[in-house]
Enzyme design. Sequence first.
Site, PDB file in Angstrom:
ATOM      1  N   LYS A  10       0.826  -1.215   0.000  1.00  0.00           N
ATOM      2  CA  LYS A  10       0.000   0.000   0.000  1.00  0.00           C
ATOM      3  C   LYS A  10       0.866   1.274   0.000  1.00  0.00           C
ATOM      4  O   LYS A  10       2.080   1.220   0.273  1.00  0.00           O
ATOM      5  CB  LYS A  10      -0.929  -0.030   1.217  1.00  0.00           C
ATOM      6  CG  LYS A  10      -1.983  -1.157   1.163  1.00  0.00           C
ATOM      7  CD  LYS A  10      -2.930  -1.053   2.365  1.00  0.00           C
ATOM      8  CE  LYS A  10      -4.018  -2.108   2.309  1.00  0.00           C
ATOM      9  NZ  LYS A  10      -4.962  -1.980   3.468  1.00  0.00           N
ATOM     10  N   THR A  92      -5.476  -6.897  10.888  1.00  0.00           N
ATOM     11  CA  THR A  92      -5.742  -5.642  10.179  1.00  0.00           C
ATOM     12  C   THR A  92      -5.179  -4.434  10.934  1.00  0.00           C
ATOM     13  O   THR A  92      -4.593  -3.532  10.339  1.00  0.00           O
ATOM     14  CB  THR A  92      -7.270  -5.465   9.990  1.00  0.00           C
ATOM     15  OG1 THR A  92      -7.792  -6.650   9.372  1.00  0.00           O
ATOM     16  CG2 THR A  92      -7.588  -4.260   9.135  1.00  0.00           C
ATOM     17  N   HIS A 116      -2.047  -5.463   1.611  1.00  0.00           N
ATOM     18  CA  HIS A 116      -3.352  -6.098   1.399  1.00  0.00           C
ATOM     19  C   HIS A 116      -3.112  -7.531   0.953  1.00  0.00           C
ATOM     20  O   HIS A 116      -2.149  -7.809   0.249  1.00  0.00           O
ATOM     21  CB  HIS A 116      -4.133  -5.367   0.286  1.00  0.00           C
ATOM     22  CG  HIS A 116      -5.314  -6.161  -0.215  1.00  0.00           C
ATOM     23  ND1 HIS A 116      -6.541  -6.118   0.406  1.00  0.00           N
ATOM     24  CD2 HIS A 116      -5.425  -7.062  -1.234  1.00  0.00           C
ATOM     25  CE1 HIS A 116      -7.373  -6.960  -0.232  1.00  0.00           C
ATOM     26  NE2 HIS A 116      -6.715  -7.536  -1.226  1.00  0.00           N
TER      27      HIS A 116
HETATM   28  N1  UDP Z   1      -9.804  -0.450   7.402  1.00  0.00           N
HETATM   29  C1  UDP Z   1      -9.879   0.767   8.031  1.00  0.00           C
HETATM   30  N2  UDP Z   1     -10.579   0.859   9.211  1.00  0.00           N
HETATM   31  C2  UDP Z   1     -11.175  -0.219   9.794  1.00  0.00           C
HETATM   32  C3  UDP Z   1     -11.087  -1.463   9.157  1.00  0.00           C
HETATM   33  C4  UDP Z   1     -10.394  -1.544   7.954  1.00  0.00           C
HETATM   34  O1  UDP Z   1      -9.358   1.750   7.535  1.00  0.00           O
HETATM   35  O2  UDP Z   1     -11.774  -0.076  10.863  1.00  0.00           O
HETATM   36  C5  UDP Z   1      -9.065  -0.563   6.129  1.00  0.00           C
HETATM   37  C6  UDP Z   1      -7.711  -1.223   6.306  1.00  0.00           C
HETATM   38  O3  UDP Z   1      -6.787  -0.573   5.445  1.00  0.00           O
HETATM   39  C7  UDP Z   1      -7.970  -2.639   5.843  1.00  0.00           C
HETATM   40  C8  UDP Z   1      -8.988  -2.410   4.734  1.00  0.00           C
HETATM   41  O4  UDP Z   1      -9.796  -1.354   5.209  1.00  0.00           O
HETATM   42  O5  UDP Z   1      -6.778  -3.255   5.406  1.00  0.00           O
HETATM   43  C9  UDP Z   1      -9.852  -3.595   4.401  1.00  0.00           C
HETATM   44  O6  UDP Z   1     -10.469  -4.042   5.589  1.00  0.00           O
HETATM   45  P1  UDP Z   1     -10.568  -5.599   5.933  1.00  0.00           P
HETATM   46  O7  UDP Z   1     -11.487  -5.754   7.068  1.00  0.00           O
HETATM   47  O8  UDP Z   1     -10.851  -6.362   4.674  1.00  0.00           O
HETATM   48  O9  UDP Z   1      -9.073  -5.918   6.457  1.00  0.00           O
HETATM   49  P2  UDP Z   1      -7.887  -6.767   5.796  1.00  0.00           P
HETATM   50  O10 UDP Z   1      -8.513  -7.862   4.984  1.00  0.00           O
HETATM   51  O11 UDP Z   1      -7.097  -5.812   4.945  1.00  0.00           O
HETATM   52  O12 UDP Z   1      -7.112  -7.271   6.958  1.00  0.00           O
HETATM   53 MG    MG Z   2      -9.969  -7.823   3.512  1.00  0.00          MG
END
Ligand code: UDP
Ligand code: MG
Length: 133
Positions: A10, A92, A116
């Site tokens: 990212k 995350t 990601h």
């Molecule tokens: N994200 C965020 N705030 C949150 C949760 C997620 O900004 O409370 C962002 C973060 O960059 C994350 C992306 O949204 O990587 C996608 O969220 P997901 O739950 O799919 O997490 P990941 O699969 O990336 O662990």
């Molecule tokens: Mg995700």
Amino acid sequence: MVERTLSIIKPDAVERNLDIDIKSFFKKNGLKILKSKKVKISREEASEFYKVHQTKPFYNELCNYLSSGPIIVMILEGENAIAKNRQLMGATDPLKAEDGTLRKMYGISIDKNSVHGSDSMENSKIEIDFFFK
Ligand code: UDP
Ligand code: MG
């Protein structure tokens, strides 16, 4: 089973020149980098890529962020690559990520969390096609 998954370095990590370190971490941990390219996506492309999150409160900021600067998109291949990549990335939220994971080592915050990775077989296909078709 040998699988393929999509990985993204990212903007926060590209900006800090962490791409070499992140790539060597994947290689050291048994994931082969089949393809890699640096791209900058538009706001529209980012909103398409993250459309599964369109109802979430963070969706808008997330799309702004992913399109804010260059990213590196990669196809990783290896035994159980999808789960393995998720494990190497860590939780995350970098504050909750386990020691030795990419997000623990490099993540700045829950939104600027450096990497990601696809979360399922189905999404890995969709996401690989999104960037490499
Ligand atoms: N994200 C965020 N705030 C949150 C949760 C997620 O900004 O409370 C962002 C973060 O960059 C994350 C992306 O949204 O990587 C996608 O969220 P997901 O739950 O799919 O997490 P990941 O699969 O990336 O662990
Ligand atoms: Mg995700």
